[in-house]
Motif scaffolding. Sequence first.
Motif, mmCIF file in Angstrom:
data_model
loop_
_atom_site.group_PDB
_atom_site.id
_atom_site.type_symbol
_atom_site.label_atom_id
_atom_site.label_comp_id
_atom_site.label_asym_id
_atom_site.label_seq_id
_atom_site.Cartn_x
_atom_site.Cartn_y
_atom_site.Cartn_z
ATOM 1 N N UNK A 51 -15.304 5.215 -4.314
ATOM 2 C CA UNK A 51 -14.403 5.367 -5.376
ATOM 3 C C UNK A 51 -13.770 6.641 -5.334
ATOM 4 N N UNK A 52 -14.177 7.509 -4.425
ATOM 5 C CA UNK A 52 -13.776 9.016 -4.394
ATOM 6 C C UNK A 52 -13.285 9.574 -3.095
ATOM 7 N N UNK A 53 -12.694 8.444 -2.323
ATOM 8 C CA UNK A 53 -12.173 8.952 -0.961
ATOM 9 C C UNK A 53 -10.957 8.144 -0.987
ATOM 10 N N UNK A 54 -10.043 8.691 -0.079
ATOM 11 C CA UNK A 54 -8.910 7.921 0.197
ATOM 12 C C UNK A 54 -8.925 6.447 0.867
ATOM 13 N N UNK A 55 -8.297 5.700 0.682
ATOM 14 C CA UNK A 55 -8.248 4.240 1.229
ATOM 15 C C UNK A 55 -8.406 4.070 2.988
ATOM 16 N N UNK A 56 -9.075 3.088 3.194
ATOM 17 C CA UNK A 56 -9.463 3.003 4.840
ATOM 18 C C UNK A 56 -8.394 3.294 5.651
ATOM 19 N N UNK A 57 -7.136 2.882 5.429
ATOM 20 C CA UNK A 57 -5.820 3.274 6.343
ATOM 21 C C UNK A 57 -5.340 4.533 6.269
ATOM 22 N N UNK A 58 -5.992 5.676 5.611
ATOM 23 C CA UNK A 58 -5.401 6.799 5.476
ATOM 24 C C UNK A 58 -5.263 7.564 6.546
ATOM 25 N N UNK A 101 -6.220 14.886 -0.699
ATOM 26 C CA UNK A 101 -6.182 13.652 0.292
ATOM 27 C C UNK A 101 -5.949 12.316 -0.651
ATOM 28 N N UNK A 102 -6.749 12.344 -1.806
ATOM 29 C CA UNK A 102 -6.580 11.208 -2.590
ATOM 30 C C UNK A 102 -5.029 10.959 -3.317
ATOM 31 N N UNK A 210 -10.418 20.590 8.219
ATOM 32 C CA UNK A 210 -9.054 20.713 8.389
ATOM 33 C C UNK A 210 -8.994 19.522 9.407
ATOM 34 N N UNK A 211 -9.859 18.709 10.205
ATOM 35 C CA UNK A 211 -9.652 17.852 11.258
ATOM 36 C C UNK A 211 -9.455 16.708 10.505
ATOM 37 N N UNK A 212 -8.468 15.993 10.633
ATOM 38 C CA UNK A 212 -7.934 14.791 10.180
ATOM 39 C C UNK A 212 -9.053 13.532 10.706
ATOM 40 N N UNK A 213 -9.917 13.833 11.729
ATOM 41 C CA UNK A 213 -10.644 12.726 12.592
ATOM 42 C C UNK A 213 -11.652 12.626 11.547
ATOM 43 N N UNK A 214 -12.213 13.525 10.948
ATOM 44 C CA UNK A 214 -13.194 13.239 9.768
ATOM 45 C C UNK A 214 -13.146 12.694 8.461
ATOM 46 N N UNK A 215 -11.644 11.881 8.438
ATOM 47 C CA UNK A 215 -11.436 11.508 7.216
ATOM 48 C C UNK A 215 -11.790 9.921 7.238
ATOM 49 N N UNK A 216 -12.370 9.573 8.567
ATOM 50 C CA UNK A 216 -13.078 8.339 8.745
ATOM 51 C C UNK A 216 -14.327 8.088 8.026
#
Length: 327
Positions: A51-58, A101-102, A210-216
């Motif tokens: 509930x505290x992270x962006x959606x799966x397709x971010x 991000x959110x 900073x790395x967007x890859x960790x958003x997964x």
Amino acid sequence: MSYSDCLSDLLCGEESSDIFSGESPGCSTDLESHDFVEESSIASFIEDERNFVPGFDYLSRFQSQSLDASAREESVAWILKVQAYHGFQPLTAYLSVNYLDRFLYSRRLPQTDGWPWQLLSAACLSLAAKMEEPLVPSLLDLQVEGAKYIFEPRTIRRMELLVLSVLDWRLRSITPFSFTGFFACKLDPTGAYIGFLISRAAEIILSNIKEASFLEYWPSSIAAAAILCAANDIPNLPLFNPEHAESWCDGLSKDKIISCYRLMQDHVLDNNRRNSTKVLLPQLRVTVRARTRSSGSDSSSSSSTSSYKRRKLNNCFWVHDDKGNSE
């Protein structure tokens, strides 16, 4: 009714001798019971972290260039510089990026020359500092360390309200720092290296943010991977198989932890290589500075243009737009 009777009623069933003995009431000698309560709390964090992270397709939006990954990287880099400048806690920097991000997942910024990213970054950092820091600098003092645009405090406050509205006022987020202490205890039950593990894990988390890859990855997987990476810096600590980290608490994903751990290890090695080459930089800077002195006249004209741009942006009213300019 005597004074002692009144006091016993106020102690909620606890022995008065325990309260005034000088020992901390929060320190239980029943370690197994304490671990059970702690683990149940961590399990609830794992259940709620989605509930505290962006959606799966971010992440896919950056990969498809629907969102600008380089603009996000610049914004996060600026947040980290300000965090270091003011001595903010690592959690403050992480929360700032989390809010950013959110927000970006739910609201698109105007496609302009970059000032909306700066305004959003300043607003998110201000909100995070108010949540975590005992002393918060003024909104003008917050805009340091190479801020490209300087906004009036009232403009940042309006942007803060927009961020709060988009986030539904849910600022007390679950982050990797909610888990690192517990995971460190699991990895080092003796407690000999817990302080180092937590501190080193915080450094690793911020160095990769900073790395967007960790958003997964969700916060629990990032925290577990960071603790495992930190453990690699302790020669005397027994080797721990990352595949067993999911046993630390119910709800952890072995595949996600291992994948995040490997990605994090690659970035740690890259950062170490970059740091080892910085020894040569001071000699190069002398030459660069000497060459740039001759361009002083050129820089004076550009600085006047920059100051005009900053004055003009101080009166920005984009944050009042509900839908029109934000799409």
